[in-house]
Design an enzyme around this catalytic site. Structure first.
Site, mmCIF file in Angstrom:
data_model
loop_
_atom_site.group_PDB
_atom_site.id
_atom_site.type_symbol
_atom_site.label_atom_id
_atom_site.label_comp_id
_atom_site.label_asym_id
_atom_site.label_seq_id
_atom_site.Cartn_x
_atom_site.Cartn_y
_atom_site.Cartn_z
ATOM 1 N N ARG A 11 99.943 148.887 107.379
ATOM 2 C CA ARG A 11 99.466 149.184 106.300
ATOM 3 C C ARG A 11 98.293 150.278 106.190
ATOM 4 N NH1 ARG A 11 98.332 143.340 104.997
ATOM 5 N NH2 ARG A 11 97.491 144.546 102.931
ATOM 6 N N SER A 13 95.485 149.705 105.021
ATOM 7 C CA SER A 13 94.058 149.024 104.058
ATOM 8 C C SER A 13 93.084 149.089 105.488
ATOM 9 C CB SER A 13 94.034 147.422 104.318
ATOM 10 O OG SER A 13 94.062 147.049 105.605
ATOM 11 N N LYS A 81 100.042 136.418 110.999
ATOM 12 C CA LYS A 81 100.026 135.554 110.628
ATOM 13 C C LYS A 81 100.733 135.757 109.017
ATOM 14 C CE LYS A 81 94.596 136.372 108.656
ATOM 15 N NZ LYS A 81 94.966 136.714 107.200
ATOM 16 N N ASP A 82 100.624 137.333 108.756
ATOM 17 C CA ASP A 82 102.394 137.705 107.787
ATOM 18 C C ASP A 82 103.210 137.686 107.953
ATOM 19 O OD1 ASP A 82 99.426 138.376 106.566
ATOM 20 O OD2 ASP A 82 99.991 140.577 106.331
ATOM 21 N N THR A 125 88.890 132.025 97.733
ATOM 22 C CA THR A 125 89.544 132.334 98.760
ATOM 23 C C THR A 125 90.617 132.501 98.156
ATOM 24 O OG1 THR A 125 90.442 131.711 101.019
ATOM 25 C CG2 THR A 125 89.481 129.887 99.109
ATOM 26 N N SER A 127 93.435 131.704 100.220
ATOM 27 C CA SER A 127 94.510 131.180 100.886
ATOM 28 C C SER A 127 94.442 129.285 100.175
ATOM 29 C CB SER A 127 93.765 131.017 102.202
ATOM 30 O OG SER A 127 94.258 129.876 102.894
ATOM 31 N N ARG A 129 95.539 126.826 101.477
ATOM 32 C CA ARG A 129 95.520 126.518 102.920
ATOM 33 C C ARG A 129 93.254 126.286 103.505
ATOM 34 N NH1 ARG A 129 92.665 128.623 107.773
ATOM 35 N NH2 ARG A 129 93.128 130.428 106.724
ATOM 36 N N ARG A 130 93.078 126.798 103.226
ATOM 37 C CA ARG A 130 91.113 127.016 103.028
ATOM 38 C C ARG A 130 91.331 126.646 102.076
ATOM 39 N NH1 ARG A 130 90.910 133.631 104.311
ATOM 40 N NH2 ARG A 130 91.014 133.872 106.342
ATOM 41 N N ARG A 151 92.060 138.065 95.460
ATOM 42 C CA ARG A 151 92.369 138.555 95.838
ATOM 43 C C ARG A 151 91.643 140.032 96.504
ATOM 44 N NH1 ARG A 151 97.998 140.151 95.753
ATOM 45 N NH2 ARG A 151 96.993 141.323 97.414
ATOM 46 N N GLY A 152 92.144 140.771 96.905
ATOM 47 C CA GLY A 152 91.126 142.236 97.064
ATOM 48 C C GLY A 152 91.259 142.555 98.900
ATOM 49 N N ARG A 157 86.301 141.637 98.390
ATOM 50 C CA ARG A 157 85.753 140.116 98.707
ATOM 51 C C ARG A 157 83.970 139.504 99.024
ATOM 52 N NH1 ARG A 157 90.561 136.648 101.425
ATOM 53 N NH2 ARG A 157 92.362 138.049 100.337
ATOM 54 N N CYS A 244 104.232 131.300 104.273
ATOM 55 C CA CYS A 244 103.353 131.963 104.495
ATOM 56 C C CYS A 244 101.969 131.299 103.543
ATOM 57 C CB CYS A 244 103.082 133.357 104.955
ATOM 58 S SG CYS A 244 104.758 134.069 105.758
#
Length: 319
Positions: A11, A13, A81-82, A125, A127, A129-130, A151-152, A157, A244
């Site tokens: 990617r 990034s 994790k992706d 966040t 997520s 999950r978080r 996002r970002g 962030r 995910c």
């Protein structure tokens, strides 16, 4: 004549380029061949929607896998994790290198720790999950926070904190370490407070199954303990039938005394994003010697979590 460079798909990034650069150096040492990075733009990089709306984190992986399948790159590096939990038959996970720090971290204004955040603090966040675990911890400990979806990339962030829009953001320790920004962390969140995403901190090195010679060379980068741990974590995620982007945390760690590892403990959590309900369980077993044993540990814990009502906390289950 110099050997042809291996093409590593990544990617674009800053974080992806940094972690792919680390793998490129390692692969170059193992193979004796130069490695060139081939940046690939994925749908997840250009869409501004929240991950849950665009199909979970598989959106970061599809374009890289297509580049492999079209022979535009020789191998690819993903944040593990992706990766969706089902592996395409024509691609092989050639290596899972030793994992970075799996924890989540807080980057807050005024160097604040999580427990020192003021009442009504806005914590960003992307997520669920978080969110679930932050809110549950706050409820249990009398903290008053508001989780804000963002996002970002890392810069974006942390920028929300620097410009005063948010009091804090939660990010992965591994990512900040890899881009050389760990000094900006104001609090490392213990895995007893927040379980990371399945596979967090680990990388996946993937190539085509047809390229057996390259797969064999890449296997030199594999760390068996990391692979066993992330296999168990991802098996839990798959058995919960969760994507995910579901609010699922999982961490497998090795238990032992001194240098001798004796057992593997797998912990899992599912929760409502507002933190009003959590199912959190763990199981311990012998260190898995095969992929099947690692997967069995994940399935076993998922079965117990489903019996405790985990499915009802995940919202829409992935089809």
């Amino acid at each position: 004549m110099t050997e042809k460079a291996l093409r590593l798909g990544t990617r674009r990034s800053k974080l992806a380029m940094a972690q792919s650069g680390l793998v490129a150096d390692a692969v170059s040492q193992v193979t004796g061949r130069p490695v060139e990075l081939v940046p690939v733009t994925t749908y997840g990089d250009i869409s501004r929607e929240h991950l849950a709306q665009i199909g979970g984190t598989g959106v970061f992986v599809a374009a890289l896998r297509e580049a492999l399948q079209r022979d535009e790159v020789d191998f690819a590096v993903h944040s593990l994790k992706d990766l969706p939990t089902t592996q395409p038959e024509d691609l092989v996970l050639a290596a899972v290198p030793e994992r970075e720090d799996p924890r989540d971290v807080l980057v807050a204004r005024d160097a604040l720790k999580f427990t020192d955040l003021p009442r009504g603090a806005r914590v960003g966040t992307g997520s669920p999950r978080r969110m679930a675990q932050l809110n549950a911890y706050a409820r249990a400990h009398g903290l008053d926070i508001e989780t804000v979806p963002i996002r970002g990339n890392v810069d974006t962030r942390i920028g929300f904190v620097k410009n005063g829009e948010l009091d804090a953001v939660v990010l992965a320790a591994a990512g900040l370490n890899r881009v050389g920004r760990s000094e900006e962390v104001t609090d490392f969140l213990s895995v007893d407070t927040i379980l990371p995403a399945p596979g967090q901190g680990a990388l996946a090195v993937e190539c085509t199954a047809a390229n057996a010679a390259l797969a064999a060379e890449l296997a030199a980068l594999d760390d068996p303990h990391t692979r066993a741990a992330v296999t168990a974590e991802r098996s839990l995620l798959a058995a919960l039938e969760a994507g995910c982007s579901a609010p699922v945390g999982a961490l497998a760690d090795m238990l032992g005394d001194g240098q001798i590892v004796k057992e593997m403990r797998l912990r899992g959590v599912v929760g409502r994003p507002d933190g009003s309900a959590l199912v959190q369980l763990s199981t311990t077993g012998p260190v898995p010697q095969t992929q099947e044993q690692a997967m069995a540990l994940g399935r076993e814990l998922a079965t117990e979590m489903l019996a405790q009502g985990a499915a009802g906390l995940m919202g829409e289950r992935a089809q």
